[in-house]
Design an enzyme around this catalytic site. Structure first.
Site, PDB file in Angstrom:
ATOM      1  CE  LYS A  34      -0.383  -0.030   5.049  1.00 35.75           C
ATOM      2  NZ  LYS A  34      -1.295   0.014   6.215  1.00 35.75           N
ATOM      3  CE1 TYR A 251      13.343  31.736   5.637  1.00 34.29           C
ATOM      4  CE2 TYR A 251      13.443  29.383   5.146  1.00 34.29           C
ATOM      5  CZ  TYR A 251      13.280  30.685   4.726  1.00 34.29           C
ATOM      6  OH  TYR A 251      13.049  30.949   3.403  1.00 34.29           O
TER       7      TYR A 251
END
Length: 367
Positions: A34, A251
């Site tokens: 999956k 950042y």
């Protein structure tokens, strides 16, 4: 070309399937593919897992893709059918749906498939996610056996804590006590249960994460289980910065140097599938040496400590996870799981197949 790429080894995946089969004994093995084979690519997984007895997927679309690729082995639909209209497709494609709620039984009573289906009947043994209550087993099994559209029934459950100290006994014992009297085949083992609890093996096993070379446990590394990493995420340093004591990087300037140091900027960020929340200190390998990330992960870049890598510079090889750096280690540092990291590989990341099975050559993550 931007230097980031994921190398995927079909040989490693095939090896991991052999490990699963050794633990499974006489039981048959569903390779769980999956989520695009946990980010590794459905077609690649199909070639690597050719020795599996069947495949387990989530959706009808995934199952149809497998049939279009020539798969003629059993395909298990892990969440079953979502509406009555999918019954015909299950019959046409010879799929084995998981039945886990009463409406699915209603649909099968109201709409008989063109050919009788093999089904997995799921019972909730304590995870409280999908499945009929164990207390209703007699009524539910009798109802399913009476359906003209059902050919064979396998009983099924799923473990909530096979990967931790609580174990499986608290679920397995009531499951077996309630259902053994029906004389039907059964399936319960996922990767963790298969590798640690042989009493869970039953008639079918459903290994997932172990097939891709990650450990289902937090206390045992994949290498200790004999597993090989299937995916290695690689990139390169594209810039080097020299920081003075007190200077920050990235950042928010969340990391500040406490002494002069060099930092490498790597072409990999959260838009590539690297975890944005990975903190300073998340392991990374530069030129074969293990070091750490610095500061916040950006969309397209992250920064690494070059203090222990004096020869590193622009073009130096970086391993984000995989060969030489277990994905489980990165996941643990980032407060997530290897499942999430592997499944999150972004479509923009080129994929290079390595090993003997390289028919697909070079592609991208969504192939």
């Amino acid at each position: 070309m931007r230097p980031i790429k994921a190398s995927i080894s079909a040989d490693a995946m095939a090896h991991n399937l052999r490990v699963a089969r050794r633990h499974a004994g006489a039981a048959r093995v569903f390779a769980v593919v999956k989520a695009n084979a946990y980010g590794h690519g459905l077609s690649r997984a199909l070639r690597a897992f050719g020795a599996a007895d069947g495949f387990a997927v989530l959706t009808l679309e995934e199952a149809a893709s497998l049939r279009q690729m020539g798969v003629d082995k059993p395909i298990l639909l892990l969440e079953g059918i979502f509406d009555a209209g999918e019954i015909a497709a299950c019959a046409e494609l010879d799929l084995w749906p998981v039945l886990h709620h009463a409406r699915q039984l209603d649909w099968l009573e109201q709409q008989r498939p063109a050919r009788a289906l093999e089904v997995f009947l799921k019972f909730d043994s304590g995870m409280h996610r999908l499945g009929f209550p164990l207390a209703e087993h007699a009524e539910v099994v009798a109802r399913v056996r009476a359906l003209a559209g059902v050919a064979r029934v396998t009983l099924m459950t799923h473990f909530a804590q096979a990967d931790d100290s609580a174990g499986v006994a608290w679920q397995l014992q009531p499951f077996r006590e309630a259902l053994d009297g029906h004389g039907l085949p059964w399936s319960s083992a996922n990767s963790a249960a298969l590798m640690r609890y042989p009493e869970t093996v039953g008639d079918w096993v459903r290994p997932g994460i172990m097939l891709y070379g990650a450990s289902p446990f937090t206390d045992v590394p994949a290498s200790g289980l004999g597993l090989e990493p299937a995916m290695t995420l690689r990139s390169e340093i594209i810039a080097v910065q020299t920081l003075a004591a007190g200077e920050g990087i990235g950042y928010g300037q969340t990391f500040r140097a406490d002494k002069p140091m060099r930092a490498g900027v790597v072409a990999c960020g959260y838009a590539d599938g690297y975890p944005r929340h990975a903190p300073t200190g998340t392991p990374v390998v530069v030129d074969g040496r293990r070091t750490r990330t610095l500061g916040r992960v950006s969309m397209d870049m992250l920064c690494v400590d070059l203090s222990e890598c004096p020869a590193a510079g622009v073009g130096s090889a970086v391993v984000l996870w995989g060969d030489g750096l277990p994905v489980d280690d990165v996941a643990a540092a980032a407060g997530t799981s290897s499942y999430e990291l592997l499944c999150a590989l972004a479509p923009r990341v080129p994929i290079e197949e390595v090993g003997r099975n390289q028919e697909a050559g070079r592609g991208f993550g969504n192939e």
